[in-house]
Design a protein around this motif. Structure first.
Motif, PDB file in Angstrom:
ATOM      1  N   ARG A  72     -10.288  43.429  -7.687  1.00 47.91           N
ATOM      2  CA  ARG A  72      -9.449  44.565  -7.827  1.00 47.91           C
ATOM      3  C   ARG A  72      -7.831  44.351  -7.744  1.00 47.91           C
ATOM      4  NH1 ARG A  72     -12.374  49.197  -3.667  1.00 47.91           N
ATOM      5  NH2 ARG A  72     -14.340  49.063  -4.693  1.00 47.91           N
ATOM      6  N   ASP A  73      -7.417  43.300  -7.281  1.00 45.87           N
ATOM      7  CA  ASP A  73      -5.992  43.032  -7.076  1.00 45.87           C
ATOM      8  C   ASP A  73      -5.715  42.559  -8.390  1.00 45.87           C
ATOM      9  OD1 ASP A  73      -5.432  39.746  -6.268  1.00 45.87           O
ATOM     10  OD2 ASP A  73      -7.270  40.482  -5.954  1.00 45.87           O
ATOM     11  N   LEU A  74      -4.402  42.612  -8.961  1.00 40.29           N
ATOM     12  CA  LEU A  74      -3.928  42.106  -9.987  1.00 40.29           C
ATOM     13  C   LEU A  74      -3.883  40.595 -10.326  1.00 40.29           C
ATOM     14  CD1 LEU A  74      -3.013  42.889 -12.807  1.00 40.29           C
ATOM     15  CD2 LEU A  74      -0.656  43.273 -11.995  1.00 40.29           C
ATOM     16  N   THR A  76      -5.488  38.259  -8.792  1.00 34.19           N
ATOM     17  CA  THR A  76      -6.594  37.744  -9.101  1.00 34.19           C
ATOM     18  C   THR A  76      -7.325  37.799 -10.244  1.00 34.19           C
ATOM     19  OG1 THR A  76      -7.018  37.646  -6.613  1.00 34.19           O
ATOM     20  CG2 THR A  76      -8.986  36.784  -7.847  1.00 34.19           C
ATOM     21  N   GLN A  77      -6.796  39.151 -10.660  1.00 35.19           N
ATOM     22  CA  GLN A  77      -7.477  39.147 -12.320  1.00 35.19           C
ATOM     23  C   GLN A  77      -6.852  38.242 -13.145  1.00 35.19           C
ATOM     24  OE1 GLN A  77      -6.963  43.407 -13.034  1.00 35.19           O
ATOM     25  NE2 GLN A  77      -8.038  44.118 -11.320  1.00 35.19           N
ATOM     26  N   THR A 147       0.885  46.217 -13.780  1.00 38.48           N
ATOM     27  CA  THR A 147      -0.039  47.397 -13.742  1.00 38.48           C
ATOM     28  C   THR A 147       0.790  48.446 -14.615  1.00 38.48           C
ATOM     29  OG1 THR A 147      -0.712  46.846 -11.485  1.00 38.48           O
ATOM     30  CG2 THR A 147      -0.661  49.203 -12.188  1.00 38.48           C
TER      31      THR A 147
END
Length: 370
Positions: A72-74, A76-77, A147
Motif C-alpha cells: 500500500r505504501d508508495l 514499497t510499490q 502520489t
C-alpha cells in the motif's frame, strides 16, 4: 460475421493490458505473455504500428521481493516496480524476438503528456521507434512518480498515450470480455456491445474495483479511459485479454466505444479526466459567464472565496455560486496568496503589489469546462 472497420482500418493501435492478465500469484505468466505477443506481432507483421501499454511491473516484483500482495505504501510499490520492470521487459523482449521484432521501453510521467516540451520529446521518441519498426512498450515511471503526479492507473495512461501518438484505435484488455449492464458474475446480466455517448452509460452499474488484488483499476477506470480517448476522436474496444487476437482482427468482440469528439490538447484531456482538484475557487456570476460564454481567463476580481491548500501549478475546481463545479484549471497562485487578492482588479493589484500580480489566476489555455 461483420468486421469492425474501426479495427481493420486502423494503421496505428494502442493496446493496454493489465497486471491480472499477465501475472499469477505475483509472477509473470509466460503463456499469457506469449498469447498476447503472438496476437500483437501478427498485426504488426501485417503492417500496423502497435504501441503496447503494459501494467505488471509492480505485480512482477512481488514474488522476487517476498511480498504476498500489492504493497500500500508508495515507497514499497516503487521498489517492487524497480525489480519487476526489468523482468517484465525481458519476457516481452524474448516473446517479440520469436517473431523477429524488437521492443523499446518507454516510461512516462504525467509531465511527459501535459508539459509542452516533454510532450514534443515523447512524441518524437514514439515516432522514431515506430519508424524503425520497434514495438514501444509503455508503463508509468513508478519509481519516480509521486502520489500527486501519478496517472492513477494505466487505463488513463493508455488513453493519453493513444492521443499522444495519434492512434486510430485504443484496445483495452480486461479480465472480462466486455462492458456489462451489471455484475457479469451474476445471472441475468448481458454485454453492452456499443456505447455511443454518456447517455448509454447512465443506466449501467459499473464496478469500481478489480478482483485480482494486483492491479489498481477496475471497470470504472476503463470506462473513464474510454471517455478520454473517444472525446479525442479515438474509438475504443474493451474486451478480455484472451480475445485480443479476435479484437485486433476486427471481429465484433467486447464493447465498442464510438468517438464523441475531436482531438484536443492532451493537457486539457488530462485536466478533465485524470486529475482531481486540489482546492476550490468560488466564483461570482460575472466570472462564470466570462468563463463559460467568452472562454476568458479567470481574474482575481471574479473570485469570492478560496478553499483548500494548493500550490501554483496545481489543478483546482472552479465553482459557481450555486455550488456546481463548472471547470477545472491550473492555478497560477498558491492558496496562501489569494485571499488578499479576491475581488480586486489586476490593474490595482499590479499598482499596489507589483507587476507579478498582474497575472490571471487561471489562464484560459489551462482551463477546461466540465
Amino acid at each position: 460475421m461483420n468486421q469492425r472497420a474501426e479495427a481493420t482500418n486502423a494503421t496505428r493501435i494502442v493496446v493496454k493490458v493489465g497486471s491480472s492478465s499477465l501475472t499469477q500469484r505475483g509472477r509473470i505468466d509466460l503463456e499469457r505473455v506469449r498469447l498476447l505477443v503472438d496476437a500483437i506481432a501478427a498485426r504488426r507483421v501485417a503492417g500496423t504500428e502497435v504501441v503496447l501499454v503494459s501494467s505488471g511491473a509492480i505485480a512482477a516484483g512481488l514474488a522476487p521481493m517476498g511480498l504476498r500482495s500489492r504493497p500500500r505504501d508508495l515507497a514499497t510499490q516503487q521498489a517492487a516496480a524497480s525489480v519487476g520492470q526489468g523482468l517484465l521487459m525481458s519476457r516481452y523482449s524474448d516473446a517479440f524476438a520469436a517473431h523477429g521484432l524488437r521492443v523499446g521501453q518507454v516510461l512516462l510521467t504525467v509531465d511527459d503528456v501535459t508539459r509542452r516540451s516533454h510532450y514534443r520529446n515523447a512524441f518524437r521518441t514514439f515516432a522514431r521507434l515506430l519508424e524503425l519498426g520497434v514495438v514501444p512498450i509503455v508503463n508509468e515511471n513508478d519509481t519516480v512518480a509521486t502520489t500527486e503526479i501519478r496517472f492513477g492507473d494505466n487505463d488513463r495512461l493508455a488513453a493519453l498515450t493513444s492521443h499522444l501518438v495519434h492512434a486510430d484505435l485504443l484496445l483495452l484488455l480486461s479480465d472480462v470480455d466486455g462492458l456489462y449492464d451489471g455484475d457479469p458474475r451474476k445471472p441475468g446480466t448481458s454485454m453492452v456491445t456499443e456505447i455511443r455517448g454518456a447517455a448509454d452509460l447512465e443506466p449501467l452499474a459499473i464496478g469500481k474495483t478489480g478482483t485480482s488484488g494486483v492491479g489498481t483499476g477496475g471497470m470504472q477506470t476503463k470506462v473513464e479511459a474510454a471517455a478520454i480517448a473517444t472525446e479525442a476522436g479515438i474509438p475504443v474496444v474493451l474486451t478480455s485479454a484472451g480475445r485480443v487476437g479476435e479484437a485486433l482482427s476486427g471481429e465484433p468482440v467486447g464493447t465498442l466505444f464510438h468517438p464523441t469528439g475531436r482531438r484536443r490538447k492532451t493537457r486539457l484531456l488530462w485536466l478533465a479526466h485524470a486529475t482531481s482538484g486540489q482546492g476550490m475557487l468560488h466564483l461570482d456570476e460575472g466570472a462564470v459567464r466570462a468563463l463559460t460564454q467568452r472562454r476568458a481567463s479567470l481574474l482575481p476580481a471574479g473570485i469570492s472565496a478560496v478553499e483548500g491548500t494548493f500550490s501554483a501549478g496545481d489543478p483546482v475546481d472552479l465553482v459557481s455560486p450555486s455550488g456546481v463545479t463548472i471547470a477545472r484549471g491550473l492555478v497560477n497562485y498558491d492558496a496562501s496568496e489569494l485571499p488578499e487578492l479576491l475581488g480586486r482588479s489586476t490593474r490595482d493589484l499590479a499598482r499596489e503589489l507589483g507587476s507579478a500580480y498582474e497575472r490571471e489566476v487561471v489562464h484560459r489555455d489551462d482551463l477546461v469546462l466540465l
